[in-house]
Design a protein around this motif. Structure first.
Motif, short mmCIF file in Angstrom:
data_model
loop_
_atom_site.label_atom_id
_atom_site.label_comp_id
_atom_site.label_asym_id
_atom_site.label_seq_id
_atom_site.Cartn_x
_atom_site.Cartn_y
_atom_site.Cartn_z
N LEU A 193 -25.57 40.35 14.24
CA LEU A 193 -26.52 41.35 13.69
C LEU A 193 -26.88 40.86 12.46
CD1 LEU A 193 -28.31 43.73 14.15
CD2 LEU A 193 -26.41 45.16 13.10
N GLY A 194 -25.67 40.58 11.43
CA GLY A 194 -26.13 40.24 9.88
C GLY A 194 -26.66 39.01 9.95
N GLY A 195 -26.28 38.01 10.83
CA GLY A 195 -27.09 36.72 11.00
C GLY A 195 -28.76 36.68 11.24
N ALA A 196 -28.91 37.73 12.24
CA ALA A 196 -30.27 37.89 12.67
C ALA A 196 -31.05 38.67 11.57
CB ALA A 196 -30.39 38.78 14.15
N ALA A 197 -30.16 39.84 11.00
CA ALA A 197 -30.96 40.18 9.64
C ALA A 197 -31.41 39.35 8.67
CB ALA A 197 -30.05 41.43 9.18
N MET A 198 -30.44 38.52 8.38
CA MET A 198 -30.56 37.31 7.25
C MET A 198 -31.89 36.41 7.68
SD MET A 198 -28.41 34.28 6.02
CE MET A 198 -28.96 33.28 7.48
N VAL A 199 -31.97 36.04 8.75
CA VAL A 199 -32.99 35.06 9.07
C VAL A 199 -34.12 35.81 9.24
CG1 VAL A 199 -33.93 33.87 11.27
CG2 VAL A 199 -31.68 33.70 10.67
N LEU A 200 -34.34 37.15 9.70
CA LEU A 200 -35.58 37.84 9.77
C LEU A 200 -36.17 38.10 8.36
CD1 LEU A 200 -34.85 40.01 12.97
CD2 LEU A 200 -36.74 38.27 12.84
N THR A 201 -35.34 38.46 7.49
CA THR A 201 -35.41 38.83 6.10
C THR A 201 -36.13 37.54 5.19
OG1 THR A 201 -33.81 40.38 6.05
CG2 THR A 201 -34.72 39.42 3.90
N LEU A 202 -35.72 36.37 5.69
CA LEU A 202 -35.99 35.10 5.18
C LEU A 202 -37.54 34.88 5.59
CD1 LEU A 202 -32.97 33.00 5.13
CD2 LEU A 202 -33.86 33.91 3.21
N VAL A 203 -38.07 35.21 6.88
CA VAL A 203 -39.12 34.87 7.34
C VAL A 203 -40.00 36.04 6.92
CG1 VAL A 203 -40.29 34.67 9.45
CG2 VAL A 203 -38.15 33.53 9.25
N LEU A 204 -39.82 37.15 6.82
CA LEU A 204 -40.49 38.07 6.65
C LEU A 204 -40.81 38.93 5.35
CD1 LEU A 204 -39.63 40.23 9.84
CD2 LEU A 204 -41.58 38.74 9.66
N TYR A 205 -39.82 38.67 4.25
CA TYR A 205 -40.04 39.12 2.87
C TYR A 205 -41.55 38.95 2.24
CZ TYR A 205 -39.50 34.92 0.37
OH TYR A 205 -39.74 33.66 -0.06
N PRO A 206 -42.15 37.54 2.75
CA PRO A 206 -43.41 37.39 2.12
C PRO A 206 -44.44 38.56 2.47
CG PRO A 206 -42.65 35.50 3.07
CD PRO A 206 -41.65 36.48 3.46
N TYR A 207 -44.39 39.38 3.76
CA TYR A 207 -45.40 40.17 3.71
C TYR A 207 -45.24 41.50 2.48
CZ TYR A 207 -46.02 39.02 8.70
OH TYR A 207 -46.54 38.21 9.77
N VAL A 208 -44.28 41.67 2.23
CA VAL A 208 -44.00 42.68 1.03
C VAL A 208 -44.39 41.97 -0.26
CG1 VAL A 208 -42.37 44.14 -0.34
CG2 VAL A 208 -42.03 43.93 1.88
N TYR A 209 -43.90 40.75 -0.26
CA TYR A 209 -44.39 39.84 -1.69
C TYR A 209 -45.82 39.86 -1.85
CZ TYR A 209 -45.32 35.94 -4.49
OH TYR A 209 -45.88 34.88 -5.54
N LEU A 210 -46.57 39.40 -0.93
CA LEU A 210 -47.87 39.25 -0.98
C LEU A 210 -48.66 40.42 -1.23
CD1 LEU A 210 -48.41 36.43 1.93
CD2 LEU A 210 -48.56 35.98 -0.46
N ILE A 211 -48.38 41.72 -0.53
CA ILE A 211 -48.97 42.83 -0.62
C ILE A 211 -48.48 43.43 -2.19
CG2 ILE A 211 -49.25 45.14 -0.12
CD1 ILE A 211 -48.86 43.98 2.81
N ALA A 212 -47.26 43.06 -2.66
CA ALA A 212 -46.91 43.76 -3.80
C ALA A 212 -47.49 42.95 -5.06
CB ALA A 212 -45.47 43.71 -3.90
N ARG A 213 -47.45 41.70 -4.77
CA ARG A 213 -48.17 41.10 -5.90
C ARG A 213 -49.44 41.30 -6.40
NH1 ARG A 213 -51.53 36.98 -5.98
NH2 ARG A 213 -51.59 35.61 -7.82
N THR A 214 -50.36 41.61 -5.22
CA THR A 214 -51.65 41.89 -5.44
C THR A 214 -51.76 43.35 -6.06
OG1 THR A 214 -52.46 40.68 -3.34
CG2 THR A 214 -53.81 42.33 -4.13
N ALA A 215 -50.93 44.37 -5.61
CA ALA A 215 -50.96 45.52 -6.12
C ALA A 215 -50.43 45.45 -7.67
CB ALA A 215 -50.07 46.45 -5.45
#
Length: 540
Positions: free
Chosen positions: A136-158
C-alpha cells in the motif's frame, strides 16, 4: 432550428454518458447478492479501508508537495527555479502503472538498490529489512509522484493570481515568510488546492494498473477479480456501484468547490517581487522542488531505458506495429468524438441558462470521476445482453449468427473513452470560450448568423488552439487508459497499455519497459503544451 439541433446533440451526449451508470446500477440490482455477501464476510471491508487509506495518503502527500513547490517557484528566487518551475509538471507524462514497473525493477529484492546493499555490506537475504515496494505504501508513493502536478499546476496559478499585498503585509507585521505562507497565502488559495486534491482523489480511486500490479486490494481490483476470477458479473456490478457512489460524492464536492471559488484579489495583476533565499534555504528549496522531478520523471526514464535495452522486444516487429496502430487509431477516434461531444455540451450551455443545460454539463463532467473499470462494467453488461438477444433472434428467424455485434467492436471502447474523458475535452474548450465575449455572439446574430453558424464561423476559428489542446489531452489519456481497454477491447485487439500490463503481469519487467516508454513518449505531448503555457506566463 439550430437551437433544436444543438439541444438534440447535447441530449444525445448526456444519454450516452448516463448509459454506463444506468447499466451498472441495473446489473447490480437484478443479479444475485450471494457473492457480495461472501465478500462482505471476508474481504469487502478490506477493499473499503484500503481504498480510503490510499486516497487519504495520496491526496495528503500531493497537497504538501504541490502547494509548497508552487509557492516556492512563485514567490522565491533560487538557482534553477525557472527550470524546476516547468519540470515539476513532467511527471504527468507517466501513467502510474509505468512508474510501478520502473520502481519494482529498482527497489525489489533482485533490483539494483538491494543488490548493491547486499554486495557492499556483505548481507544475506535475511540479514536486513527493506521497505516492500509492492505494498500500500509503494502504491501511495507511485501515485503521489504521478498525481501531485494536478495540485501544483492549479496552486501555482492561484498563487500568481493572489497578488503580493496580503503576503507583504504579513511580512511587515513581523511574520516570517513561512508563517506568512501558512497564515495568509495558503488560506487564500484553499479552494484551488481543494480542486487539485479532488482531481487527485478521482484519479486515485480510478487507478487499476498500479494497485493490481502491487497486489493492493481496492475496489478496482475487487471488481476485476469478481468479473474475471469469480465469473460473477452481478458481483462486479454491485462492487462497481459502491465505487461509483464514492466517485459521485467526489464529483459533487468538486462541483460545489468550483461554485464557491472566488478570485477577489484586486491586485492580481501585480507580480510577486521574489525574495532571495539564503544559501541554505535555497538548497532546501532546490531539493524540495527537484526531488519530485527526479523521482517522478528522471529516475523512471533512466530505469526504463536501461530495462528496455536488456529486453528482447522489437518495436519494429509486426506485433508492435499492430500495438502502435491500434493505440493511435483508438486515440484519434476517441479524441475526435470526445471533443465533438464536448463542443456540443458547452455550446448548449453557452446558449441556454436553464437547469437542463447545467445538468447536462454536470453529467458530462461526471465521467471523469468514474473509474474506467466501472464504465466498462456498465457498458458491457447491457450491450453484451443485447448482442446475445439479437444473435438468438437472428438465429431463430433467419438461421444466421450476428455474434458480438456491438460488444465485440471498438465502438463500445470508444464510447467508454468518451464517457471517461469528456471532462478533459470540456475543460480547455470551456475555458477558451469564456474569453469570447457574448457581444461577439450578438454581433454575429445581427449579421443573420444562427447558433450553428456562430459556432462554425466564430467560436471554432477563434478557439482552434483550445480545441487542439483538448484533442491532444484526450488522445494521450486514451492511449494510457488500461482497465476499460483491458475489459472492452475486441478479441486479439491489443494496445501498448495492454501489452505493458501483460508483460508486467508475467514478471517480464524488462519487456514491459518498451511499451511503457512508448506510452510515456506519447504522454509527453500534452505536458509540453502545459509547460509552454507555464513558460509564456512566466515571461508575461
Amino acid at each position: 432550428m439550430d437551437r433544436r439541433i444543438i439541444f438534440g446533440l447535447a441530449c444525445a451526449v448526456t444519454v450516452l454518458c448516463l448509459v454506463p451508470l444506468a447499466g451498472v446500477v441495473l446489473a447490480s440490482v437484478t443479479g444475485s447478492f450471494e457473492t457480495v455477501t461472501r465478500l462482505a464476510e471476508t474481504v469487502l471491508w478490506r477493499y473499503i479501508w484500503t481504498t480510503l487509506l490510499l486516497v487519504f495518503l495520496v491526496a495528503s502527500a500531493s497537497i504538501i508537495i504541490g502547494t509548497i513547490s508552487a509557492w516556492l517557484v512563485v514567490t522565491t528566487d533560487f538557482w534553477g527555479r525557472r527550470v524546476l518551475e516547468i519540470a515539476l509538471a513532467l511527471p504527468l507524462t507517466f501513467p502510474a502503472y509505468v512508474l510501478a514497473y520502473a520502481y519494482t525493477d529498482i527497489l525489489d529484492h533482485p533490483g539494483i538498490v538491494q543488490t548493491t546493499l547486499r554486495d557492499v555490506m556483505g548481507w544475506g537475504p535475511r540479514d536486513y529489512w527493506f521497505p516492500e515496494i509492492r505494498s500500500l505504501g509503494g502504491a501511495a508513493m507511485v501515485l503521489t509522484l504521478v498525481l501531485y502536478p494536478y495540485v501544483y499546476l492549479i496552486a501555482r496559478t492561484a498563487f500568481r493570481m493572489q497578488g503580493p499585498s496580503a503576503f507583504y503585509a504579513a511580512l511587515v507585521s513581523g511574520a516570517s515568510p513561512m508563517r506568512a505562507f501558512l497564515s495568509v497565502s495558503v488560506p487564500m488559495v484553499r479552494p484551488a488546492v481543494a480542486a487539485g486534491a479532488l482531481l487527485v482523489m478521482m484519479e486515485t480511486i480510478a487507478d487499476f494498473g498500479t494497485v493490481s500490479y502491487f497486489s493492493v486490494q481496492t475496489f478496482a481490483t475487487g471488481i476485476y477479480t469478481s468479473w474475471f476470477g469469480l465469473y460473477d458479473r452481478a458481483a462486479a456490478a454491485q462492487l462497481a456501484v459502491g465505487l461509483l457512489s464514492f466517485a459521485i460524492l467526489i464529483a459533487a464536492l468538486e462541483h460545489i468547490n468550483r461554485g464557491r471559488k472566488k478570485t477577489a484579489w484586486k491586485d492580481k495583476h501585480v507580480p510577486f517581487a521574489r525574495f532571495k533565499l539564503s544559501r541554505r534555504r535555497a538548497l532546501a528549496a532546490q531539493l524540495f522542488c527537484g526531488l519530485p522531478v527526479f523521482l517522478g520523471a528522471v529516475l523512471p526514464v533512466v530505469a526504463l531505458v536501461a530495462m528496455g535495452f536488456k529486453s528482447e522486444q522489437n518495436i519494429l516487429s509486426a506485433r508492435y506495429v499492430d500495438f502502435i496502430q491500434n493505440s493511435l487509431l483508438l486515440g484519434t477516434i476517441a479524441a475526435v468524438c470526445t471533443c465533438g461531444a464536448a463542443i456540443a455540451i458547452v455550446t448548449y450551455r453557452r446558449f441556454s441558462a436553464g437547469i437542463a443545460a447545467r445538468a447536462s454539463l454536470f453529467v458530462a463532467r461526471l465521467g471523469y470521476a468514474v473509474p474506467g473499470i466501472v464504465i466498462a462494467v456498465g457498458l458491457l453488461v447491457p450491450f453484451a445482453s443485447f448482442d446475445n438477444w439479437l444473435d438468438a433472434q437472428m438465429e431463430a428467424w433467419f438461421g444466421i449468427s450476428t455474434g458480438l455485434l456491438i460488444s465485440g467492436s471498438i465502438w463500445l471502447l470508444i464510447l467508454a473513452y468518451m464517457t471517461r474523458f469528456l471532462a478533459a475535452g470540456i475543460g480547455p474548450y470551456e475555458s477558451g470560450l469564456a474569453t469570447v465575449s457574448s457581444n461577439v455572439d450578438a454581433v454575429a446574430k445581427l449579421y443573420g448568423r444562427k447558433e450553428l453558424g456562430i459556432v462554425g464561423e466564430t467560436h471554432l476559428p477563434l478557439l482552434r488552439l483550445d480545441v487542439l489542446t483538448a484533442m491532444l489531452i484526450v488522445f494521450v489519456d486514451t492511449i494510457k487508459e488500461l482497465p476499460a481497454t483491458l475489459i472492452l477491447r475486441p478479441f486479439n485487439y491489443d494496445t501498448l497499455a495492454v501489452q505493458a500490463y501483460r508483460l508486467a503481469s508475467d514478471e517480464r519487467l524488462e519487456g514491459a519497459a518498451v511499451p511503457s516508454l512508448m506510452i510515456a513518449a506519447f504522454g509527453l505531448l500534452p505536458v509540453l503544451v502545459i509547460c509552454l503555457g507555464i513558460g509564456k506566463s512566466h515571461r508575461a
